[in-house]
Scaffold this motif. Structure first.
Motif, PDB file in Angstrom:
ATOM      1  N   VAL A  69       0.844  -1.206   0.000  1.00  0.00           N
ATOM      2  CA  VAL A  69       0.000   0.000   0.000  1.00  0.00           C
ATOM      3  C   VAL A  69       0.873   1.247   0.000  1.00  0.00           C
ATOM      4  N   SER A  70       1.880   1.265   0.874  1.00  0.00           N
ATOM      5  CA  SER A  70       2.783   2.412   0.923  1.00  0.00           C
ATOM      6  C   SER A  70       3.581   2.535  -0.363  1.00  0.00           C
ATOM      7  N   GLY A  71       3.981   1.392  -0.934  1.00  0.00           N
ATOM      8  CA  GLY A  71       4.705   1.403  -2.198  1.00  0.00           C
ATOM      9  C   GLY A  71       3.876   1.963  -3.333  1.00  0.00           C
ATOM     10  N   ALA A  72       2.568   1.739  -3.285  1.00  0.00           N
ATOM     11  CA  ALA A  72       1.685   2.285  -4.313  1.00  0.00           C
ATOM     12  C   ALA A  72       1.677   3.811  -4.269  1.00  0.00           C
ATOM     13  N   PHE A  73       1.717   4.370  -3.073  1.00  0.00           N
ATOM     14  CA  PHE A  73       1.806   5.830  -2.945  1.00  0.00           C
ATOM     15  C   PHE A  73       3.119   6.333  -3.530  1.00  0.00           C
ATOM     16  N   ALA A  74       4.200   5.597  -3.266  1.00  0.00           N
ATOM     17  CA  ALA A  74       5.507   6.007  -3.782  1.00  0.00           C
ATOM     18  C   ALA A  74       5.517   5.986  -5.304  1.00  0.00           C
ATOM     19  N   GLU A  75       4.975   4.929  -5.905  1.00  0.00           N
ATOM     20  CA  GLU A  75       4.977   4.794  -7.361  1.00  0.00           C
ATOM     21  C   GLU A  75       4.022   5.771  -8.043  1.00  0.00           C
ATOM     22  N   SER A  76       3.046   6.261  -7.317  1.00  0.00           N
ATOM     23  CA  SER A  76       2.122   7.247  -7.899  1.00  0.00           C
ATOM     24  C   SER A  76       2.715   8.648  -7.899  1.00  0.00           C
ATOM     25  N   GLY A  77       3.875   8.806  -7.253  1.00  0.00           N
ATOM     26  CA  GLY A  77       4.521  10.112  -7.179  1.00  0.00           C
ATOM     27  C   GLY A  77       4.047  10.953  -6.011  1.00  0.00           C
ATOM     28  N   PHE A  78       3.239  10.361  -5.123  1.00  0.00           N
ATOM     29  CA  PHE A  78       2.657  11.131  -4.024  1.00  0.00           C
ATOM     30  C   PHE A  78       3.712  11.655  -3.067  1.00  0.00           C
ATOM     31  N   TYR A  79       4.679  10.816  -2.689  1.00  0.00           N
ATOM     32  CA  TYR A  79       5.678  11.247  -1.716  1.00  0.00           C
ATOM     33  C   TYR A  79       6.514  12.400  -2.249  1.00  0.00           C
ATOM     34  N   GLU A  80       6.919  12.320  -3.506  1.00  0.00           N
ATOM     35  CA  GLU A  80       7.700  13.413  -4.088  1.00  0.00           C
ATOM     36  C   GLU A  80       6.861  14.676  -4.179  1.00  0.00           C
ATOM     37  N   TRP A  81       5.613  14.530  -4.566  1.00  0.00           N
ATOM     38  CA  TRP A  81       4.715  15.690  -4.646  1.00  0.00           C
ATOM     39  C   TRP A  81       4.553  16.325  -3.272  1.00  0.00           C
ATOM     40  N   ALA A  82       4.344  15.496  -2.239  1.00  0.00           N
ATOM     41  CA  ALA A  82       4.163  16.022  -0.887  1.00  0.00           C
ATOM     42  C   ALA A  82       5.436  16.716  -0.404  1.00  0.00           C
ATOM     43  N   ALA A  83       6.592  16.122  -0.687  1.00  0.00           N
ATOM     44  CA  ALA A  83       7.856  16.725  -0.258  1.00  0.00           C
ATOM     45  C   ALA A  83       8.056  18.089  -0.902  1.00  0.00           C
ATOM     46  N   ARG A  84       7.770  18.193  -2.187  1.00  0.00           N
ATOM     47  CA  ARG A  84       7.944  19.469  -2.881  1.00  0.00           C
ATOM     48  C   ARG A  84       6.938  20.514  -2.403  1.00  0.00           C
ATOM     49  N   LYS A  85       5.722  20.105  -2.168  1.00  0.00           N
ATOM     50  CA  LYS A  85       4.708  21.044  -1.688  1.00  0.00           C
ATOM     51  C   LYS A  85       5.088  21.600  -0.326  1.00  0.00           C
ATOM     52  N   VAL A  86       5.580  20.717   0.525  1.00  0.00           N
ATOM     53  CA  VAL A  86       5.967  21.146   1.871  1.00  0.00           C
ATOM     54  C   VAL A  86       7.174  22.073   1.821  1.00  0.00           C
ATOM     55  N   ALA A  87       8.188  21.672   1.083  1.00  0.00           N
ATOM     56  CA  ALA A  87       9.451  22.406   1.089  1.00  0.00           C
ATOM     57  C   ALA A  87       9.385  23.725   0.319  1.00  0.00           C
ATOM     58  N   THR A  88       8.401  23.894  -0.545  1.00  0.00           N
ATOM     59  CA  THR A  88       8.311  25.123  -1.333  1.00  0.00           C
ATOM     60  C   THR A  88       7.253  26.088  -0.804  1.00  0.00           C
ATOM     61  N   LEU A  89       6.736  25.829   0.397  1.00  0.00           N
ATOM     62  CA  LEU A  89       5.767  26.739   0.996  1.00  0.00           C
ATOM     63  C   LEU A  89       6.409  28.098   1.268  1.00  0.00           C
ATOM     64  N   SER A  90       5.642  29.153   1.098  1.00  0.00           N
ATOM     65  CA  SER A  90       6.162  30.510   1.328  1.00  0.00           C
ATOM     66  C   SER A  90       6.059  30.873   2.808  1.00  0.00           C
ATOM     67  N   VAL A  91       6.855  30.192   3.621  1.00  0.00           N
ATOM     68  CA  VAL A  91       6.880  30.444   5.063  1.00  0.00           C
ATOM     69  C   VAL A  91       8.330  30.502   5.511  1.00  0.00           C
ATOM     70  N   GLY A  92       8.540  31.020   6.712  1.00  0.00           N
ATOM     71  CA  GLY A  92       9.874  31.103   7.262  1.00  0.00           C
ATOM     72  C   GLY A  92      10.383  29.745   7.721  1.00  0.00           C
TER      73      GLY A  92
END
Length: 416
Positions: free
Chosen positions: A67-90
């Motif tokens: 189940v977790s691997g399916a999230f990884a292969e769908s690109g979800f983890y990379e998408w979540a990492a980029r969304k978090v790290a590119t937030l306009s916050v301090g």
């Protein structure tokens, strides 16, 4: 009995050191060699060895890894990492987001897979923002360990403890969820305080051999992500209702996700940690062989006479915490649970195991698989996290979380 004890000690020596001294044999190899050696010398029969391997635990863990691997292969983890790290916050607010996301994802999905999938990208995006990646990676790792302690599906050791002690999903959540949630602001507060004024990097402080260019990301497959999310919700509902064995729920979910026209089953299965499954299977056999000698029962009897009762949740909490930093989280739980008599305190004992191994594992790098993964993945990206750096921050995080958990388990003993 002497041969059996020798094999057992060699296996757990490898668990503690990470390899068998003098040989190129890692933890998984040591567990498998130990299991086969136990059968070869007659410490356990072949049929008994198969019976010793708890198919329920292996099945549930394998299914949830898929189940977790399916999230990884769908690109979800990379998408979540980029969304978090590119937030306009301090930096301080960004650190808080890192902690929350890590704790939440690790509680719902296998924490080790989350850490493997997201660590390299978090390094690149923090450096691209001229941020020091070390505090963010430490916070991400610590939150993964403490956050995953709150649910039955958060980590392999939780699954093993819940399965062996007969704890339901809701029962586990009710006794471990609150301290796991409270641990997240502790992680954020300590990391933020210890790295105050050290979050940003000047251009001259970025090593020349480290690229700040962000790698090409795997595109997010919304359809596959939604499919994996729906299956995950269904799994959790089935766990809560508890009308079907957990291993069958997990394996059914895995089968549905593997039956796919767009994502190769081979790619998803590549995300499954086969080494961990083999390690756990080997330890089941090694532990069963030692149990046949009667030695563990004899030791527990004398410990009880000496005032150390592992069936007391507080004693179990500190014992599991100490052992987890010596031989690892999963081996610790597997070593202890066969000799526990939970009775009316099953939930409290489950919380003791989960919180002890989860909270104290942030003390040193080798206290958890997540810690090893973060440090090694960061090193591959050119970012060094030394043993001293990890422990300097991990020690206060572990101590404060342990004190909080001690109070919580004492509360459980009085009210459950």
């Amino acid at each position: 009995m002497n041969v059996t004890l020798f094999i057992f000690l060699m296996v757990y020596l490898a668990m503690g050191l990470g390899k068998l001294p003098g040989f190129k044999v890692d933890r998984t190899g040591a567990a498998m060699i130990g299991a086969m050696a136990m059968m070869a010398v007659g410490s356990i029969g072949a049929k008994a060895a198969w019976v010793a391997v708890d198919y329920r635990t292996i099945g549930m863990l394998f299914g949830l890894m898929v189940v977790s691997g399916a999230f990884a292969e769908s690109g979800f983890y990379e998408w979540a990492a980029r969304k978090v790290a590119t937030l306009s916050v301090g930096p301080i607010a960004l650190l808080a987001v890192f902690v929350v996301v890590s704790g939440f994802l690790s509680a719902l999905l296998t924490n080790d897979v989350v850490v493997v999938a997201m660590t390299p990208l978090l390094v690149s995006v923090t450096l691209a923002r001229r941020l020091n990646p070390v505090p963010f990676l430490l916070a991400f790792c610590f939150a993964a360990n403490t956050g995953s302690a709150g649910t039955l599906i958060g980590s392999p050791q939780n699954m093993i403890a819940a399965q062996e002690l007969g704890i339901s999903f809701t029962g586990f959540l009710s006794v471990a969820g609150i301290p796991a949630l409270l641990s997240l602001p502790v992680v954020w507060g300590i990391v933020a305080w210890m790295y105050r004024g050290k979050f940003t990097l000047k251009d001259s402080e970025i090593p020349q051999n480290i690229s700040t260019k962000q790698p090409v990301a795997m595109p997010l497959n919304i359809h596959e992500t939604c499919k994996a999310a729906i299956i995950t919700v269904a799994v959790i509902i089935a766990f809560v209702l508890d009308f079907w064995p957990k291993e069958l729920v997990s394996l059914t979910a895995a089968a549905i996700l593997l039956l796919n026209r767009k994502i190769s089953s081979q790619d998803v299965l590549h995300r499954v940690d086969a080494n961990l499954l083999l390690l756990i299977s080997g330890l089941f056999i090694v532990n069963a062989a030692l149990s046949n000698t009667g030695l563990p029962q004899n030791i527990l009897y004398h410990l009880h006479k000496g005032g150390v009762d592992l069936n007391d949740p507080i004693s179990l909490f500190f014992t599991s915490a100490t052992l987890s930093n010596i031989i690892g989280n999963n081996p610790t739980v597997m070593l202890l649970v066969p000799f526990l008599n939970p009775g009316t305190h099953a939930n409290a004992m489950g919380a003791a195991l989960a919180l002890g191994t989860g909270f104290f594992s942030n003390l040193i790098i080798f206290g958890s698989l997540a810690g090893i993964i973060v440090v090694e993945q960061a090193a591959l990206c050119g970012v060094k996290i030394s043993f001293k750096t990890f422990t300097r921050v991990g020690a206060p995080v572990s101590i404060i979380c342990m004190l909080m958990a001690t109070g919580w388990i004492s509360f459980l003993m009085r009210n459950y």
